[in-house]
Design a protein around this motif. Structure first.
Motif, PDB file in Angstrom:
ATOM      1  N   ASN A   1     -50.748  25.341  47.895  1.00  0.00           N
ATOM      2  CA  ASN A   1     -50.314  26.481  48.694  1.00  0.00           C
ATOM      3  C   ASN A   1     -48.810  26.680  48.496  1.00  0.00           C
ATOM      4  O   ASN A   1     -48.128  25.804  47.950  1.00  0.00           O
ATOM      5  N   PRO A   2     -48.285  27.816  48.907  1.00  0.00           N
ATOM      6  CA  PRO A   2     -46.860  28.093  48.643  1.00  0.00           C
ATOM      7  C   PRO A   2     -45.905  27.042  49.207  1.00  0.00           C
ATOM      8  O   PRO A   2     -44.816  26.853  48.657  1.00  0.00           O
ATOM      9  N   GLU A   3     -46.319  26.348  50.264  1.00  0.00           N
ATOM     10  CA  GLU A   3     -45.466  25.304  50.837  1.00  0.00           C
ATOM     11  C   GLU A   3     -45.327  24.095  49.913  1.00  0.00           C
ATOM     12  O   GLU A   3     -44.480  23.230  50.149  1.00  0.00           O
ATOM     13  N   ASP A   4     -46.159  24.020  48.890  1.00  0.00           N
ATOM     14  CA  ASP A   4     -46.059  22.931  47.921  1.00  0.00           C
ATOM     15  C   ASP A   4     -45.036  23.234  46.822  1.00  0.00           C
ATOM     16  O   ASP A   4     -44.768  22.378  45.974  1.00  0.00           O
ATOM     17  N   THR A   5     -44.489  24.423  46.825  1.00  0.00           N
ATOM     18  CA  THR A   5     -43.491  24.790  45.827  1.00  0.00           C
ATOM     19  C   THR A   5     -42.250  23.916  45.970  1.00  0.00           C
ATOM     20  O   THR A   5     -41.662  23.827  47.050  1.00  0.00           O
ATOM     21  N   ALA A   6     -41.889  23.256  44.881  1.00  0.00           N
ATOM     22  CA  ALA A   6     -40.752  22.330  44.911  1.00  0.00           C
ATOM     23  C   ALA A   6     -40.537  21.768  43.512  1.00  0.00           C
ATOM     24  O   ALA A   6     -41.375  21.941  42.623  1.00  0.00           O
ATOM     25  N   VAL A   7     -39.414  21.084  43.362  1.00  0.00           N
ATOM     26  CA  VAL A   7     -39.214  20.238  42.183  1.00  0.00           C
ATOM     27  C   VAL A   7     -39.812  18.871  42.507  1.00  0.00           C
ATOM     28  O   VAL A   7     -39.479  18.282  43.530  1.00  0.00           O
ATOM     29  N   TYR A   8     -40.702  18.436  41.657  1.00  0.00           N
ATOM     30  CA  TYR A   8     -41.368  17.150  41.848  1.00  0.00           C
ATOM     31  C   TYR A   8     -40.702  16.102  40.949  1.00  0.00           C
ATOM     32  O   TYR A   8     -40.527  16.334  39.747  1.00  0.00           O
ATOM     33  N   LEU A   9     -40.355  14.989  41.551  1.00  0.00           N
ATOM     34  CA  LEU A   9     -39.662  13.923  40.840  1.00  0.00           C
ATOM     35  C   LEU A   9     -40.479  12.642  40.922  1.00  0.00           C
ATOM     36  O   LEU A   9     -40.985  12.294  41.989  1.00  0.00           O
ATOM     37  N   CYS A  10     -40.563  11.952  39.798  1.00  0.00           N
ATOM     38  CA  CYS A  10     -41.255  10.669  39.810  1.00  0.00           C
ATOM     39  C   CYS A  10     -40.232   9.540  39.914  1.00  0.00           C
ATOM     40  O   CYS A  10     -39.079   9.680  39.493  1.00  0.00           O
ATOM     41  N   PHE A  11     -40.696   8.455  40.477  1.00  0.00           N
ATOM     42  CA  PHE A  11     -39.882   7.251  40.619  1.00  0.00           C
ATOM     43  C   PHE A  11     -40.728   6.056  40.210  1.00  0.00           C
ATOM     44  O   PHE A  11     -41.897   5.941  40.594  1.00  0.00           O
ATOM     45  N   VAL A  12     -40.132   5.184  39.433  1.00  0.00           N
ATOM     46  CA  VAL A  12     -40.806   3.952  39.024  1.00  0.00           C
ATOM     47  C   VAL A  12     -39.861   2.786  39.254  1.00  0.00           C
ATOM     48  O   VAL A  12     -38.686   2.839  38.873  1.00  0.00           O
ATOM     49  N   GLY A  13     -40.358   1.737  39.876  1.00  0.00           N
ATOM     50  CA  GLY A  13     -39.544   0.547  40.129  1.00  0.00           C
ATOM     51  C   GLY A  13     -40.290  -0.704  39.727  1.00  0.00           C
ATOM     52  O   GLY A  13     -41.528  -0.758  39.798  1.00  0.00           O
ATOM     53  N   GLY A  14     -39.531  -1.709  39.291  1.00  0.00           N
ATOM     54  CA  GLY A  14     -40.152  -2.963  38.895  1.00  0.00           C
ATOM     55  C   GLY A  14     -39.141  -3.910  38.312  1.00  0.00           C
ATOM     56  O   GLY A  14     -37.989  -3.956  38.768  1.00  0.00           O
TER      57      GLY A  14
END
Length: 119
Positions: A85-98
């Protein structure tokens, strides 16, 4: 450790997208893989996370619509998004840790991929 994210784009309300984020470098083990998002004018928020010793968690706003998964052989995390839905509009960023192959901690961010939900 470097991350390469992909899969964003323009989608109509009710549609689906799958994001991918591949980690590369001297990785010994991955403990955390996550997706965050940041909409214009808003704070960054956690969308979904996989912790190796705990399991998966989701933001309330995406439960039942988004699914996070990982492919350990490829050091890749995915985010399957449905019923957007329009509220999901965003820049999506991934994060990985280890831990690296030298057994030092790492935490890396991807470059971000834009998801736009609009008719």
């Amino acid at each position: 450790v470097q991350l390469q994210a992909s899969g964003g784009g323009l989608v109509q309300p009710g549609g689906s997208l799958r994001l991918s984020c591949a980690a590369s470098g001297s990785i010994a083990t991955i403990k955390e893989m996550a997706w965050y998002r940041q909409a214009t004018g808003k704070k960054r928020e956690l969308v979904a996370r996989i912790l190796s010793d705990v399991g998966t968690t989701y933001a309330d706003s995406v439960k039942g619509r988004f699914t996070i998964s990982r492919d350990d052989a490829k050091n890749t995390v995915y985010l399957q998004m449905k019923s957007l839905n329009p509220e999901d509009t965003a820049v999506y960023l991934c994060f990985v840790g280890g831990y690296t192959s030298r057994w030092t901690n790492f935490g890396s961010w991807g470059q971000g991929t834009l998801v736009t939900v609009s008719s």
